[in-house]
Design an enzyme around this catalytic site. Structure first.
Site, PDB file in Angstrom:
ATOM      1  N   HIS A  60       1.014  -1.177  -0.097  1.00 45.23           N
ATOM      2  CA  HIS A  60      -0.198  -0.082   0.006  1.00 45.23           C
ATOM      3  C   HIS A  60       1.056   1.236   0.017  1.00 45.23           C
ATOM      4  O   HIS A  60       1.438   1.579   0.902  1.00 45.23           O
ATOM      5  CB  HIS A  60      -0.989  -0.005   1.106  1.00 45.23           C
ATOM      6  N   ASN A  92      -6.517   0.944  -2.859  1.00 40.45           N
ATOM      7  CA  ASN A  92      -7.532   1.461  -1.760  1.00 40.45           C
ATOM      8  C   ASN A  92      -6.740   2.917  -1.504  1.00 40.45           C
ATOM      9  O   ASN A  92      -6.309   3.258  -0.411  1.00 40.45           O
ATOM     10  CB  ASN A  92      -7.568   0.877  -0.558  1.00 40.45           C
ATOM     11  N   ASP A 303       2.083  -6.964   2.594  1.00 38.41           N
ATOM     12  CA  ASP A 303       0.904  -6.185   2.902  1.00 38.41           C
ATOM     13  C   ASP A 303       1.294  -5.092   3.836  1.00 38.41           C
ATOM     14  O   ASP A 303       0.739  -4.606   4.775  1.00 38.41           O
ATOM     15  CB  ASP A 303      -0.074  -6.922   3.790  1.00 38.41           C
TER      16      ASP A 303
END
Length: 422
Positions: A60, A92, A303
């Site tokens: 991310h 996102n 992650d």
């Protein structure tokens, strides 16, 4: 720049190569041997591991929209320090990466400010709201390497089936965030005895496993390549194992925190240990480790999910899920999996490099002549105590602070250029 990396242990899982040899780099690619000249840098790699550049297929980067957490510049700096030459970034963002324009923006920012290669992942649904499909073909044409609503599951099975049908036509891979929200509810950690002791609401293993089973069924029907993100339970590993035996086109990843920590890491309400899926019990951690050793789990991914100090410095129930992982991944893999004998160095590199490249359909994961010179050098004996203040990324939300790790990246080369040197 010309490089001669001398007498390192070359690990190339693409061809099963594991030998002491020299590696030559010229004009940004792996080269045939050449005589050094004044422009050539000699790198002594004796006692070190020379591997294809590591690829994190679950990062991310937060840009656009959440630059106070991380930017493409800072996130790729963290990746380079962690030994990664490429990352695939989840959608996102704000706005959600659900259209061609946002994919192109990420590509442009990565070209302008990124230290490593960046591969955008497009959203499955508009706004990742799970209501209607996003413009998958447009995003694929703009450079999206995969599709995911990571952070939010696609609850509607019919919509997920259509997404797989479209994704299959685009020769892409669909990455599933497996969570049945009616079971997860407003849980904040693993449902078990320790959650009861702490008085926190739990997330049962079934919240993940129900969706793993559903998406495997849909992948078997549609023949769409399915990649299951961040497996955390023994039941999920068993479902993937059985699906692979049946020939279902499914792959899976596990994170370092899910094969090293249990729910006890929450300790005295440590919000840095609040992740989704949550840290599970001892049996689940062992199952993840077994799945990695057996090859049931194909990929180790971080992650990496940065949050600001203020966001995490609140009551456990209110803190966001997520931890940073790019700069601790290699150390955790070598400390917990390689030095313990669970994986060979070649197997570890395959899960960190060759398999992510294959699944995403991107270049990399090999050290053959003519391939892009994306290279990671790892010192298997180098030790470090994790210190978030030393991170290259903007955020320091890690539960591994103070942990002693052995086996660290010391050089990261992207397209023949040194991007990080310890």
């Amino acid at each position: 720049m010309k490089l001669i990396i001398s007498q390192g242990r070359i690990l190339d899982p693409a061809v099963g190569r594991d030998e002491i040899a020299d590696l030559y780099v010229a004009d940004g690619v792996i080269s045939a041997p050449f005589a050094p000249d004044r422009e050539t840098r000699l790198i002594d790699a004796a006692g070190r591991l020379v591997t294809p550049g590591l690829i994190d297929m679950h990062t991310h980067l937060r840009e656009p929209g959440f630059e106070y957490k991380e930017t493409i510049a800072s996130g790729t700096a963290a990746a380079a320090r962690g030994g990664f030459t490429a990352v695939a970034c989840m959608p996102n963002t704000r706005p959600v990466t659900d259209n061609r324009v946002t994919v192109e923006y990420i590509n442009q920012q990565a070209a302008a400010t990124g230290l490593v290669k960046v591969y955008p992942i497009g959203a499955i649904t508009r706004g990742s709201l799970g209501k209607e499909l996003a413009e998958m073909a447009d995003m694929r044409a703009a450079g999206a390497v995969a599709f995911s609503d990571d952070g939010r599951p696609v609850a509607d099975a019919g919509l997920m089936r259509r997404a797989m049908q479209y994704c299959g036509m685009l020769a892409g891979v669909l990455i599933s965030h497996c969570e049945e929200q009616s079971l997860a509810g407003d849980g904040v950690m693993h449902e078990g005895a320790y959650a009861t002791v702490l008085g926190l609401k739990g997330i049962p293993a079934s919240a993940e496993e129900v969706m793993v089973a559903r998406d495997i069924i849909l992948a078997a029907e549609t023949k769409c390549p399915l990649h299951l993100a961040h497996l955390s339970t023994a039941g999920s590993v068993a479902l993937v194992r059985e699906a692979k035996k049946r020939g279902v086109p499914v792959t899976a990843e596990a994170t370092p925190h899910h094969f090293t920590l249990t729910d006890r890491a929450v300790g005295d309400y440590d919000t840095n240990a609040k992740v989704n899926p949550p840290l599970r019990g001892e049996a689940d951690v062992q199952a993840i480790r077994d799945g990695l050793a057996e090859g049931v789990i194909d990929v180790i991914a971080t992650d990496h999910a940065p949050h600001s100090f203020d966001e995490k410095n609140v009551e456990f129930d209110l803190a966001p899920f997520g931890l940073v992982g790019l700069e601790t991944a290699v150390g955790l893999v070598w400390t917990e999996l390689v030095h313990t004998g669970l994986l060979t160095p070649l197997q570890a590199v395959q899960k960190l490099s060759a398999n992510p490249a294959r699944i995403l359909g991107v270049a990399g994961g090999a050290l053959t002549v003519g391939a892009s010179a994306d290279i990671t050098i790892i010192d298997p004996l180098l030790e470090e105590t994790v210190d978030p203040a030393a991170f290259a990324g903007q955020s320091g939300n890690t539960p591994f602070a103070g942990r002693r790790l052995q086996g660290l990246p010391i050089l990261t080369v992207v397209a023949g250029e040194i991007k990080y040197e310890r």
